[in-house]
Structure formats: structure tokens, C-alpha cells
Scaffold this active site. Structure first.
Site, PDB file in Angstrom:
ATOM      1  N   ARG A  30      52.159  74.583  32.519  1.00 47.21           N
ATOM      2  CA  ARG A  30      52.161  75.405  33.740  1.00 47.21           C
ATOM      3  C   ARG A  30      52.953  74.718  34.849  1.00 47.21           C
ATOM      4  O   ARG A  30      53.679  75.369  35.607  1.00 47.21           O
ATOM      5  CB  ARG A  30      50.716  75.691  34.187  1.00 47.21           C
ATOM      6  CG  ARG A  30      50.055  76.757  33.292  1.00 47.21           C
ATOM      7  CD  ARG A  30      48.542  76.688  33.308  1.00 47.21           C
ATOM      8  NE  ARG A  30      47.973  76.864  34.621  1.00 47.21           N
ATOM      9  CZ  ARG A  30      46.814  76.302  35.014  1.00 47.21           C
ATOM     10  NH1 ARG A  30      46.134  75.517  34.189  1.00 47.21           N
ATOM     11  NH2 ARG A  30      46.352  76.540  36.195  1.00 47.21           N
TER      12      ARG A  30
ATOM     13  N   LYS B 215      45.931  76.585  46.357  1.00 48.93           N
ATOM     14  CA  LYS B 215      46.378  77.898  46.867  1.00 48.93           C
ATOM     15  C   LYS B 215      45.226  78.863  47.077  1.00 48.93           C
ATOM     16  O   LYS B 215      45.125  79.510  48.111  1.00 48.93           O
ATOM     17  CB  LYS B 215      47.292  78.603  45.847  1.00 48.93           C
ATOM     18  CG  LYS B 215      48.711  78.233  45.846  1.00 48.93           C
ATOM     19  CD  LYS B 215      49.437  79.026  44.749  1.00 48.93           C
ATOM     20  CE  LYS B 215      48.951  78.700  43.373  1.00 48.93           C
ATOM     21  NZ  LYS B 215      48.810  79.653  42.373  1.00 48.93           N
TER      22      LYS B 215
ATOM     23  N   ARG C  68      37.714  76.687  32.944  1.00 48.48           N
ATOM     24  CA  ARG C  68      38.822  77.642  32.822  1.00 48.48           C
ATOM     25  C   ARG C  68      39.609  77.339  31.562  1.00 48.48           C
ATOM     26  O   ARG C  68      39.963  76.186  31.299  1.00 48.48           O
ATOM     27  CB  ARG C  68      39.738  77.509  34.042  1.00 48.48           C
ATOM     28  CG  ARG C  68      39.725  78.737  34.928  1.00 48.48           C
ATOM     29  CD  ARG C  68      40.597  78.564  36.132  1.00 48.48           C
ATOM     30  NE  ARG C  68      42.012  78.694  35.839  1.00 48.48           N
ATOM     31  CZ  ARG C  68      42.926  78.980  36.770  1.00 48.48           C
ATOM     32  NH1 ARG C  68      42.562  79.167  38.026  1.00 48.48           N
ATOM     33  NH2 ARG C  68      44.187  79.069  36.453  1.00 48.48           N
TER      34      ARG C  68
ATOM     35  N   ARG D 256      56.451  84.650  41.057  1.00 50.92           N
ATOM     36  CA  ARG D 256      56.615  83.347  40.419  1.00 50.92           C
ATOM     37  C   ARG D 256      57.997  83.187  39.800  1.00 50.92           C
ATOM     38  O   ARG D 256      58.337  82.106  39.331  1.00 50.92           O
ATOM     39  CB  ARG D 256      55.586  83.209  39.283  1.00 50.92           C
ATOM     40  CG  ARG D 256      54.262  82.557  39.690  1.00 50.92           C
ATOM     41  CD  ARG D 256      53.339  82.665  38.490  1.00 50.92           C
ATOM     42  NE  ARG D 256      52.362  81.629  38.359  1.00 50.92           N
ATOM     43  CZ  ARG D 256      51.110  81.687  38.852  1.00 50.92           C
ATOM     44  NH1 ARG D 256      50.728  82.700  39.581  1.00 50.92           N
ATOM     45  NH2 ARG D 256      50.271  80.714  38.616  1.00 50.92           N
TER      46      ARG D 256
ATOM     47  N   ARG E 226      38.833  69.983  37.645  1.00 46.64           N
ATOM     48  CA  ARG E 226      38.403  71.380  37.753  1.00 46.64           C
ATOM     49  C   ARG E 226      37.973  71.916  36.382  1.00 46.64           C
ATOM     50  O   ARG E 226      37.029  72.700  36.276  1.00 46.64           O
ATOM     51  CB  ARG E 226      39.550  72.234  38.321  1.00 46.64           C
ATOM     52  CG  ARG E 226      39.167  73.691  38.543  1.00 46.64           C
ATOM     53  CD  ARG E 226      40.235  74.434  39.317  1.00 46.64           C
ATOM     54  NE  ARG E 226      41.294  74.932  38.457  1.00 46.64           N
ATOM     55  CZ  ARG E 226      42.360  75.586  38.888  1.00 46.64           C
ATOM     56  NH1 ARG E 226      42.519  75.810  40.182  1.00 46.64           N
ATOM     57  NH2 ARG E 226      43.285  76.022  38.057  1.00 46.64           N
TER      58      ARG E 226
END
Ligand code: AMP
Length: 192
Positions: free
Chosen positions: A145, A14, A134, A89, A128
Site C-alpha cells: 500500500r 487521515k 484490519r 488516489r 493498529r
């Protein structure tokens, strides 16, 4: 003038696609995740509050998120349109966004959903995690998530589908190829 949303599960690309759409359409991209991360980094009161939820992969409460989005949408650079990434969301956030837009006599033109299957997403996000570190990219939090996406955000997608403004794009493939699909889908949706 384009007012649009990009919706997709974590890891669907995204943010990357939002940046490219923003450049090509000349509209500002607003990512709630990025705003939260900037506040976490700056150790602002908003960031300190948001971090408690983000580290566990939970949604930041609407009392915090909605006001932040409202304030951001009132800034002057939004006058030429916007691309919201990561909001709404939940269906409650859809209602809140409807109100903000109705107050300005505005409405959404396009809602773009990027699709990808869960195992591909987990694989991408674990990759990632190694690159960016992160704090919400470890496997348990990633799966949580994804669960929240299925439980809450798919209902958001369904709402926009009912309104006839949803367009779906396959998010699997090389980044440039996905961008081509995305730009074609937006063009087609705007012409419809
Ligand atoms: P993202 O970068 O879009 O994956 O967002 C990272 C994290 O920020 C999410 O896992 C949530 O903790 C928080 N967040 C971002 N957008 C929202 C939202 N619309 N509502 C609640 N929490 C959000």
C-alpha cells in the site's frame, strides 16, 4: 463552505484528522475506505467485489470507485461542502473528480497532505493491526500500500501543487498537536 481533500500515506492519521476537521468545519467527511469497509461488512455486491482488492492492498478498480464517489457526492448532505478522505488516489481519479465538480460548477478550495516517513508508518500500522484486526494491516500488504502511494498518489499531490491549492502538514506527533497544525494550515490556505 469548504470543499477539500485530505491525502496521506496509509497510517498517516487521515481518518482521525478527517473526523476532527469535519466536526470543526461542519462539513461531511467522506472516506472511500470506510464506505468500502461498510460494504464488505454488509456483504453487498460492491463489498464482495472491493474485498478482493482491499485484502491485497490493491486499489479497487476505477469502474467501481468512481461511480461510488459520484453517487455519494450527489447526496444532499454534501450541499454545505465536503472533506474527501482517500480519494482521489490516482491521476485518472483526479480527472474524474474534476468532471464531477465542473458539472456542479464547483471546485476544490484546499488539498491537505499529511506527511510521515515510511518506517514510522509501518510501525504504526503494525500496532493498529493488533488493535483492529484490519485484514489489510499485515507487513507485506502494508508495504504494498505504501508503494502504491509513492507510485500513484504522489502524482495526485503534484497535480494539486501545480494548481496552487496544496498545503502540507507534518503528521508525526501527538494527535492533538497534529490537529492544531492541520486547522492552522486550513485557515491559512483559506485566507490565501
Ligand atoms: P483507506 O482506508 O483509505 O486506507 O482505504 C482502504 C482500501 O480501500 C485501500 O487500500 C483500497 O483497497 C481501497 N480504496 C480506498 N479508496 C480508494 C480509491 N480512491 N481508489 C481505489 N481504492 C480505494
Amino acid at each position: 463552505m469548504t470543499r477539500m481533500l485530505i491525502i496521506g500515506p496509509p497510517g498517516s492519521g487521515k481518518g482521525t484528522q478527517a473526523e476532527r476537521i469535519s466536526e470543526r468545519l461542519g462539513v461531511v467527511a467522506i472516506s472511500t475506505g470506510d464506505i468500502f469497509r461498510a460494504n464488505v461488512k454488509g456483504e453487498t455486491p460492491l463489498g464482495i467485489e472491493a474485498k478482493k482488492y482491499m485484502d491485497n492492498g490493491d486499489f479497487v478498480p476505477d469502474s467501481v470507485t468512481n461511480k461510488m464517489v459520484r453517487d455519494r457526492l450527489n447526496e444532499p448532505d454534501v450541499d454545505n461542502g465536503f472533506l474527501l478522505d482517500g480519494y482521489p488516489r490516482t491521476t485518472a481519479q483526479v480527472d474524474y473528480l474534476d468532471e464531477i465538480l465542473a458539472n456542479g460548477d464547483e471546485k476544490l478550495d484546499v488539498v491537505l497532505q499529511l506527511t510521515a516517513d515510511d518506517e514510522e508508518l509501518v510501525h504504526r500500522l503494525l500496532g493498529r493491526a493488533k488493535e483492529t484486526g484490519r485484514s489489510d494491516d499485515n507487513e507485506a500488504v502494508i508495504r504494498h500500500r505504501l508503494d502504491l502511494y509513492h507510485e500513484q498518489t504522489e502524482a495526485v499531490v503534484a497535480k494539486y501543487a501545480e494548481r496552487g491549492i496544496l498545503t502540507q502538514v507534518d503528521g508525526i506527533g501527538p494527535i492533538d498537536e497534529v490537529t492544531n497544525r492541520v486547522m492552522q494550515a486550513i485557515k491559512a490556505a483559506q485566507a490565501a
